[in-house]
Write an enzyme that holds these catalytic residues in place. Structure first.
Site, PDB file in Angstrom:
ATOM      1  N   TYR A  63      53.949  30.131  23.391  1.00 13.46           N
ATOM      2  CA  TYR A  63      53.127  31.357  23.335  1.00 13.46           C
ATOM      3  C   TYR A  63      51.821  31.067  22.612  1.00 13.46           C
ATOM      4  O   TYR A  63      51.821  30.415  21.571  1.00 13.46           O
ATOM      5  CB  TYR A  63      53.868  32.484  22.611  1.00 13.46           C
ATOM      6  CG  TYR A  63      54.152  33.621  23.554  1.00 13.46           C
ATOM      7  CD1 TYR A  63      53.100  34.413  24.030  1.00 13.46           C
ATOM      8  CD2 TYR A  63      55.429  33.888  24.012  1.00 13.46           C
ATOM      9  CE1 TYR A  63      53.343  35.432  24.933  1.00 13.46           C
ATOM     10  CE2 TYR A  63      55.669  34.903  24.918  1.00 13.46           C
ATOM     11  CZ  TYR A  63      54.616  35.672  25.377  1.00 13.46           C
ATOM     12  OH  TYR A  63      54.843  36.677  26.272  1.00 13.46           O
ATOM     13  N   GLU A  65      48.880  33.647  22.426  1.00 10.74           N
ATOM     14  CA  GLU A  65      47.943  34.780  22.508  1.00 10.74           C
ATOM     15  C   GLU A  65      46.701  34.517  21.669  1.00 10.74           C
ATOM     16  O   GLU A  65      46.796  34.073  20.521  1.00 10.74           O
ATOM     17  CB  GLU A  65      48.618  36.065  22.036  1.00 10.74           C
ATOM     18  CG  GLU A  65      49.530  36.658  23.093  1.00 10.74           C
ATOM     19  CD  GLU A  65      50.199  37.945  22.647  1.00 10.74           C
ATOM     20  OE1 GLU A  65      50.012  38.351  21.481  1.00 10.74           O
ATOM     21  OE2 GLU A  65      50.906  38.542  23.467  1.00 10.74           O
ATOM     22  N   ASP A 209      32.377  36.480  43.426  1.00  9.50           N
ATOM     23  CA  ASP A 209      33.782  36.070  43.529  1.00  9.50           C
ATOM     24  C   ASP A 209      33.843  34.887  44.490  1.00  9.50           C
ATOM     25  O   ASP A 209      33.743  35.054  45.701  1.00  9.50           O
ATOM     26  CB  ASP A 209      34.615  37.249  44.035  1.00  9.50           C
ATOM     27  CG  ASP A 209      36.088  36.907  44.202  1.00  9.50           C
ATOM     28  OD1 ASP A 209      36.440  35.713  44.161  1.00  9.50           O
ATOM     29  OD2 ASP A 209      36.888  37.852  44.389  1.00  9.50           O
ATOM     30  N   LYS A 238      42.637  27.586  45.717  1.00 11.00           N
ATOM     31  CA  LYS A 238      42.206  27.544  47.127  1.00 11.00           C
ATOM     32  C   LYS A 238      41.445  26.237  47.371  1.00 11.00           C
ATOM     33  O   LYS A 238      42.028  25.180  47.172  1.00 11.00           O
ATOM     34  CB  LYS A 238      41.432  28.813  47.457  1.00 11.00           C
ATOM     35  CG  LYS A 238      42.333  30.063  47.277  1.00 11.00           C
ATOM     36  CD  LYS A 238      41.662  31.369  47.584  1.00 11.00           C
ATOM     37  CE  LYS A 238      42.607  32.531  47.305  1.00 11.00           C
ATOM     38  NZ  LYS A 238      41.946  33.845  47.459  1.00 11.00           N
ATOM     39  N   ARG A 244      48.130  27.678  41.035  1.00 11.40           N
ATOM     40  CA  ARG A 244      47.831  29.105  41.188  1.00 11.40           C
ATOM     41  C   ARG A 244      47.342  29.625  39.851  1.00 11.40           C
ATOM     42  O   ARG A 244      48.033  29.516  38.842  1.00 11.40           O
ATOM     43  CB  ARG A 244      49.084  29.893  41.577  1.00 11.40           C
ATOM     44  CG  ARG A 244      49.716  29.474  42.858  1.00 11.40           C
ATOM     45  CD  ARG A 244      50.572  30.580  43.404  1.00 11.40           C
ATOM     46  NE  ARG A 244      49.734  31.484  44.154  1.00 11.40           N
ATOM     47  CZ  ARG A 244      49.285  31.224  45.383  1.00 11.40           C
ATOM     48  NH1 ARG A 244      49.576  30.110  45.983  1.00 11.40           N
ATOM     49  NH2 ARG A 244      48.527  32.093  46.016  1.00 11.40           N
TER      50      ARG A 244
HETATM   51  C1  PLP Z   1      42.253  35.063  47.032  1.00  8.99           C
HETATM   52  C2  PLP Z   1      41.177  35.956  46.572  1.00  8.99           C
HETATM   53  C3  PLP Z   1      41.342  36.771  45.445  1.00  8.99           C
HETATM   54  C4  PLP Z   1      42.651  37.052  44.766  1.00  8.99           C
HETATM   55  O1  PLP Z   1      43.449  36.084  44.384  1.00  8.99           O
HETATM   56  P1  PLP Z   1      44.976  36.332  43.982  1.00  8.99           P
HETATM   57  O2  PLP Z   1      45.211  35.134  43.125  1.00  8.99           O
HETATM   58  O3  PLP Z   1      45.729  36.329  45.268  1.00  8.99           O
HETATM   59  O4  PLP Z   1      45.079  37.608  43.246  1.00  8.99           O
HETATM   60  C5  PLP Z   1      40.251  37.495  44.998  1.00  8.99           C
HETATM   61  N1  PLP Z   1      39.074  37.431  45.622  1.00  8.99           N
HETATM   62  C6  PLP Z   1      38.888  36.682  46.722  1.00  8.99           C
HETATM   63  C7  PLP Z   1      37.554  36.662  47.379  1.00  8.99           C
HETATM   64  C8  PLP Z   1      39.934  35.935  47.243  1.00  8.99           C
HETATM   65  O5  PLP Z   1      39.745  35.214  48.351  1.00  8.99           O
END
Ligand code: PLP
Length: 428
Positions: A63, A65, A209, A238, A244
């Site tokens: 942990y 925090e 984003d 990605k 993740r």
């Molecule tokens: C995949 C994605 C997210 C969210 O990701 P999670 O980990 O699935 O919550 C947010 N914004 C964009 C543009 C994405 O492609």
């Protein structure tokens, strides 16, 4: 046990088999599935053994925090340097003033932006979901669309490109406090500077984003929003090819506000095993080979796009600049869902997706979405993209011909053997 696990099973795997053979066997079966199929889901990838080792480590026991040097638990002698390494690598790789790797995933990371800058009911502007947006940019089924007031821009019907005149008009009329750029199905280069100008004109926070394209940006294959955005959010799993998770980067002036929004605003203890996995992935992303991967991902997508168009596929915006291709199947006489399911049976894994101005519902829309990061990670190049286009064409032309689909699946499993993916250990 009916499989060989890599070059020699380690203690962790032996223990898993003994404790819970049901889960162990499902994991190994998934490993085989990931090895024997062509993975065209543009948000998926294959992490390295190194990333897997860090992510599967005993760091999950701890942990922490707080932030390095300011924790609410003792025993952080080794956790602090791990988190500091992750954030300094992120800052260096992207040229950012500040970075935070604690957000649990992309959606919670985006929520932190709302918590930092908006009050409930404030206006947020993002791209329409069916035009390639993300739920967390103010869609009505998301907390971000329920607790805030969403307004939207979209792409032009003629070109499939973001309509900046429309975006500016909406911004001036609705005065959003927050403007999002980025999305989940945008096949073209994003002009972050143009968004920054609009945000400036209406005095909004500009958040980019880059979940989908972070790896391309890190590898120099897409322009970076860092000089233009107040905050940049991204997933790490990605194109960036990490575990993740998520991180944000920001200008120093927003660092405190954003850090406090993540912890204690939205989260408790950070996932230290994920933090270590992110650190490793960022180190990998700073190597010269990663630049080759990023460039090849785009080169592969361009060839795949051309090969598909040559076979009569209708691509939204007429092609791609990045890792992603959005296909409108209307002219092929099949809708997205049955096409995606037939392709999956044939060994090509992708997803059905709405296309801009889709007359159909999201549960069975007109399109499919594909991308090249995962196939590029396993070493496929231009000649392999041509074969993939041929197979896709064959299946989409006869999505109910199960004999042909089974024959294609066998061909594809054989073909995949020549391209072992990173991180996959199952040996038979
Ligand atoms: C995949 C994605 C997210 C969210 O990701 P999670 O980990 O699935 O919550 C947010 N914004 C964009 C543009 C994405 O492609």
């Amino acid at each position: 046990m009916a499989f060989r696990y890599g070059s020699g099973m380690n203690d962790a795997w032996k223990a898993l088999l003994e404790t819970d053979s049901e889960i162990a066997e499902l994991i190994v079966a998934e490993e085989r599935r990931e090895r024997d199929k062509i993975r065209l889901i543009p948000s998926e990838n294959y992490v390295s053994h190194a990333v897997l080792a860090a992510t599967g480590s005993i760091l999950t026991n701890k942990y922490s925090e707080g932030y390095p040097g300011r924790r609410y638990y003792e025993g952080q002698q080794l956790i602090d340097p791990i988190e500091e390494m992750a954030t300094s690598r992120a800052r260096e790789l992207f040229g950012a003033e500040h970075a935070n790797v604690q957000p649990y995933s992309g959606t919670p990371c985006n929520l932190a932006v709302y918590l930092a800058f908006l009050q409930p009911g404030d206006t947020v502007m993002g791209i329409e979901l069916s035009h390639g947006g993300h739920l967390s940019h103010g869609h009505n089924v998301s907390a971000t669309g329920i607790w805030f007031r969403p307004v939207r821009y979209g792409v032009s019907r003629e070109t499939g490109l973001i309509d900046f005149d429309e975006a500016r008009d909406v911004a001036k009329k609705e005065r959003p406090k927050l403007i999002w750029a980025g999305g989940t199905a945008l096949p073209r280069t994003i002009d972050f500077e143009a968004f920054a100008e609009i945000a400036k004109e209406v005095d909004a926070i500009f958040a980019a984003d880059i979940a989908h394209i972070a790896g391309l940006i890190a590898g120099g294959a897409h322009p970076s929003p860092i000089p233009f955005a107040d905050v940049v959010t991204t997933t790490t799993h990605k194109t960036l090819r990490g575990p993740r998770g998520a991180m944000f980067m920001s200008k120093s002036e927003h660092a405190n506000k954003m850090d406090r929004a993540v912890f204690p605003g939205l989260q408790g203890g950070p996932h230290n095993h994920t933090t270590a996995g992110i650190a490793v992935a960022l180190k990998e992303a700073s190597q010269p080979e990663f630049k080759d991967y990023a460039k090849q991902t785009v080169a592969n997508a361009k060839v795949l796009a051309e090969e598909l168009m040559a076979r009569g596929f209708d691509l939204v915006s007429g092609g791609t600049d990045n890792h992603l291709i959005l296909i409108d199947l209307e002219g092929k006489g099949v809708t997205g869902k049955p096409a995606a399911k037939a392709l999956d049976r044939a060994g090509i894994e992708l997803n059905f997706n709405t296309v801009p101005f889709d007359p159909r519902k999201p549960a069975d829309p007109s399109g499919i979405r594909i991308g090249t990061p995962a196939v590029t990670s396993r070493g496929m190049r231009e000649p392999e993209m041509k074969k993939i286009a041929e197979w896709m064409d064959r299946v989409v032309a006869a999505p109910e011909n199960e004999d042909s689909i089974a024959a294609t699946a066998a061909e594809i499993a054989e073909f995949c053997r020549a391209f072992p993916p990173p991180g996959i250990s199952v040996a038979d």
